[in-house]
Design a protein around this motif. Structure first.
Motif, PDB file in Angstrom:
ATOM      1  N   GLY A  91      -4.095  11.061   0.520  1.00  0.00           N
ATOM      2  CA  GLY A  91      -4.459   9.829  -0.174  1.00  0.00           C
ATOM      3  C   GLY A  91      -3.279   8.924  -0.481  1.00  0.00           C
ATOM      4  O   GLY A  91      -3.417   7.951  -1.233  1.00  0.00           O
ATOM      5  N   ALA A  92      -2.138   9.218   0.110  1.00  0.00           N
ATOM      6  CA  ALA A  92      -0.929   8.459  -0.211  1.00  0.00           C
ATOM      7  C   ALA A  92      -0.980   7.006   0.237  1.00  0.00           C
ATOM      8  O   ALA A  92      -0.154   6.184  -0.168  1.00  0.00           O
ATOM      9  CB  ALA A  92       0.290   9.144   0.406  1.00  0.00           C
ATOM     10  N   MET A 149      -2.104   0.404   0.078  1.00  0.00           N
ATOM     11  CA  MET A 149      -2.506  -0.557   1.103  1.00  0.00           C
ATOM     12  C   MET A 149      -3.941  -1.019   0.924  1.00  0.00           C
ATOM     13  O   MET A 149      -4.357  -2.012   1.515  1.00  0.00           O
ATOM     14  CB  MET A 149      -2.316   0.067   2.490  1.00  0.00           C
ATOM     15  CG  MET A 149      -0.864   0.347   2.849  1.00  0.00           C
ATOM     16  SD  MET A 149      -0.663   1.053   4.502  1.00  0.00           S
ATOM     17  CE  MET A 149      -1.275   2.715   4.262  1.00  0.00           C
ATOM     18  N   ARG A 150      -4.719  -0.287   0.094  1.00  0.00           N
ATOM     19  CA  ARG A 150      -6.118  -0.664  -0.135  1.00  0.00           C
ATOM     20  C   ARG A 150      -6.417  -0.707  -1.626  1.00  0.00           C
ATOM     21  O   ARG A 150      -7.524  -0.394  -2.057  1.00  0.00           O
ATOM     22  CB  ARG A 150      -7.048   0.329   0.571  1.00  0.00           C
ATOM     23  CG  ARG A 150      -6.951   0.269   2.078  1.00  0.00           C
ATOM     24  CD  ARG A 150      -8.008   1.093   2.758  1.00  0.00           C
ATOM     25  NE  ARG A 150      -7.710   2.517   2.725  1.00  0.00           N
ATOM     26  CZ  ARG A 150      -8.182   3.396   3.611  1.00  0.00           C
ATOM     27  NH1 ARG A 150      -8.984   2.999   4.565  1.00  0.00           N
ATOM     28  NH2 ARG A 150      -7.870   4.681   3.527  1.00  0.00           N
ATOM     29  N   LEU A 151      -5.442  -1.114  -2.398  1.00  0.00           N
ATOM     30  CA  LEU A 151      -5.572  -1.058  -3.850  1.00  0.00           C
ATOM     31  C   LEU A 151      -6.764  -1.857  -4.363  1.00  0.00           C
ATOM     32  O   LEU A 151      -7.537  -1.371  -5.198  1.00  0.00           O
ATOM     33  CB  LEU A 151      -4.285  -1.546  -4.517  1.00  0.00           C
ATOM     34  CG  LEU A 151      -4.306  -1.565  -6.051  1.00  0.00           C
ATOM     35  CD1 LEU A 151      -4.617  -0.187  -6.612  1.00  0.00           C
ATOM     36  CD2 LEU A 151      -2.974  -2.084  -6.583  1.00  0.00           C
ATOM     37  N   GLU A 207     -15.490   0.896   5.261  1.00  0.00           N
ATOM     38  CA  GLU A 207     -14.250   1.123   4.520  1.00  0.00           C
ATOM     39  C   GLU A 207     -13.969   2.611   4.347  1.00  0.00           C
ATOM     40  O   GLU A 207     -12.822   3.043   4.372  1.00  0.00           O
ATOM     41  CB  GLU A 207     -14.329   0.460   3.137  1.00  0.00           C
ATOM     42  CG  GLU A 207     -14.369  -1.054   3.168  1.00  0.00           C
ATOM     43  CD  GLU A 207     -12.996  -1.659   3.393  1.00  0.00           C
ATOM     44  OE1 GLU A 207     -12.003  -0.909   3.480  1.00  0.00           O
ATOM     45  OE2 GLU A 207     -12.913  -2.891   3.477  1.00  0.00           O
ATOM     46  N   ILE A 208     -15.031   3.397   4.160  1.00  0.00           N
ATOM     47  CA  ILE A 208     -14.843   4.795   3.786  1.00  0.00           C
ATOM     48  C   ILE A 208     -14.936   5.750   4.971  1.00  0.00           C
ATOM     49  O   ILE A 208     -14.977   6.967   4.784  1.00  0.00           O
ATOM     50  CB  ILE A 208     -15.869   5.208   2.712  1.00  0.00           C
ATOM     51  CG1 ILE A 208     -17.282   5.281   3.320  1.00  0.00           C
ATOM     52  CG2 ILE A 208     -15.854   4.248   1.537  1.00  0.00           C
ATOM     53  CD1 ILE A 208     -18.289   5.963   2.423  1.00  0.00           C
ATOM     54  N   PHE A 233      -9.866   8.531   2.336  1.00  0.00           N
ATOM     55  CA  PHE A 233     -10.333   7.470   1.442  1.00  0.00           C
ATOM     56  C   PHE A 233     -10.754   8.045   0.095  1.00  0.00           C
ATOM     57  O   PHE A 233     -10.456   7.467  -0.954  1.00  0.00           O
ATOM     58  CB  PHE A 233     -11.503   6.718   2.081  1.00  0.00           C
ATOM     59  CG  PHE A 233     -11.885   5.473   1.326  1.00  0.00           C
ATOM     60  CD1 PHE A 233     -11.318   4.247   1.654  1.00  0.00           C
ATOM     61  CD2 PHE A 233     -12.791   5.517   0.272  1.00  0.00           C
ATOM     62  CE1 PHE A 233     -11.650   3.090   0.956  1.00  0.00           C
ATOM     63  CE2 PHE A 233     -13.131   4.371  -0.430  1.00  0.00           C
ATOM     64  CZ  PHE A 233     -12.555   3.157  -0.093  1.00  0.00           C
ATOM     65  N   GLY A 234     -11.451   9.180   0.125  1.00  0.00           N
ATOM     66  CA  GLY A 234     -11.896   9.781  -1.129  1.00  0.00           C
ATOM     67  C   GLY A 234     -10.738  10.203  -2.014  1.00  0.00           C
ATOM     68  O   GLY A 234     -10.790  10.052  -3.239  1.00  0.00           O
ATOM     69  N   LYS A 235      -9.687  10.735  -1.407  1.00  0.00           N
ATOM     70  CA  LYS A 235      -8.516  11.125  -2.189  1.00  0.00           C
ATOM     71  C   LYS A 235      -7.770   9.895  -2.710  1.00  0.00           C
ATOM     72  O   LYS A 235      -7.255   9.901  -3.836  1.00  0.00           O
ATOM     73  CB  LYS A 235      -7.593  12.002  -1.343  1.00  0.00           C
ATOM     74  CG  LYS A 235      -8.202  13.347  -0.976  1.00  0.00           C
ATOM     75  CD  LYS A 235      -8.598  14.171  -2.208  1.00  0.00           C
ATOM     76  CE  LYS A 235      -9.044  15.575  -1.842  1.00  0.00           C
ATOM     77  NZ  LYS A 235      -9.422  16.385  -3.020  1.00  0.00           N
TER      78      LYS A 235
END
Length: 274
Positions: free
Chosen positions: A124-125, A129-131, A156-157, A163-165
């Motif tokens: 999830g690092a 970039m997708r804040l 998106e997901i 994405f979940g992390k």
């Protein structure tokens, strides 16, 4: 150790205590003298004070499990998770929505001075970039509205696990600012590759060269215990001023890659696929 961390006689909840990092967390907490209550979809063999089977994909099941608890608690550990081979919406339900829901449901049972820690991931690092996207998801108020957002933003997901992390990390940082007003700290850990029962699923989904590359510079998988101990520290009295932190537990990979000391050639497999 037990005096330093302060778990003797404390009442704690471990969601996802059947295996892997969650089982290690519950086992170590028992050794530290805590009264441990567990949730999972499979029975836990540890001598817990109570255990409730539940499907974390089901919001009503979470409410029912929490309703079965009594008294006040000192800590919640959100350790349950699904690997990246599961259906994308199931991954989002368990890895983000259920962790958030569990935290929301348990909050009224937490004492002032208590804490919550969740397992995110180095996967999830990429959250910076997708804040703004993650802030939109985090701003949904509950499980149902969060799931609706996911269904409406399936493009998106699509990565599911990553994405979940990311979502869990961003929500942790946002929600920590609110929970601390109630005297409750909220943090998460970002494990690197760890030898748990889910690891074969990750090895099926990604080339071995990639997983091996992410273990640099320590060049081995973590043990479940090596991931459990940082979570236990975060929820302890020893970490009383740590709040809203995504704690890297990756053997130095993130630091090494950020400073150009890691051989990143293993990433070329993705460039070739593109």
């Amino acid at each position: 150790m037990s005096d330093f961390l302060g778990y003797q006689g404390k009442r704690v909840i471990v969601s996802g205590c059947f295996s892997g990092m969650g089982e290690a967390t519950a086992r170590i907490l028992l050794d530290l003298g805590a009264e441990v209550h567990g949730f999972d979809y499979k029975d836990c063999a540890l001598p817990l004070a109570s255990f409730t089977r539940l499907d974390l994909r089901d919001e009503a099941a979470i409410d029912s499990a929490v309703a079965g608890l009594s008294g006040k608690f000192d800590a919640l550990f959100n350790c349950a998770g699904l690997p990246n081979i599961a259906p994308v919406l199931d991954i989002m339900k368990v890895n983000f929505l259920a962790a958030r829901k569990m935290t929301q449901a348990i909050t009224p049972l937490l004492k002032e001075g208590s804490a919550v820690a969740s397992i995110a991931s180095t996967a999830g690092a990429g959250w910076p970039m997708r804040l703004e996207t993650h802030k939109a998801l985090a701003s949904t108020p509950d499980f149902a509205s969060g799931l609706k957002w996911c269904e409406e933003n399936i493009g998106e997901i699509w990565e599911g696990y990553a994405f979940g992390k990311e979502a869990l990390i961003v929500w942790t940082m946002m929600e920590a600012c609110h929970l601390i007003k109630k005297g409750i700290r909220l943090n998460c850990t970002l494990p690197g590759p760890t030898q748990t029962p889910m690891m074969p699923d990750f090895e099926k989904a990604a080339p071995k060269s990639v997983i091996d590359g992410i273990t640099q510079p320590i060049n081995r998988y973590a043990t479940p215990e090596e991931q459990a101990r940082p979570m236990i520290f975060l929820n302890s009295e020893a970490a009383s001023y740590i709040n809203g932190v995504p704690l890297l537990v990756d053997g130095g990979f993130t630091g090494g890659s950020a400073t150009g000391q890691i051989d990143m050639s293993f990433m070329s497999v993705f460039q070739e696929e593109a």
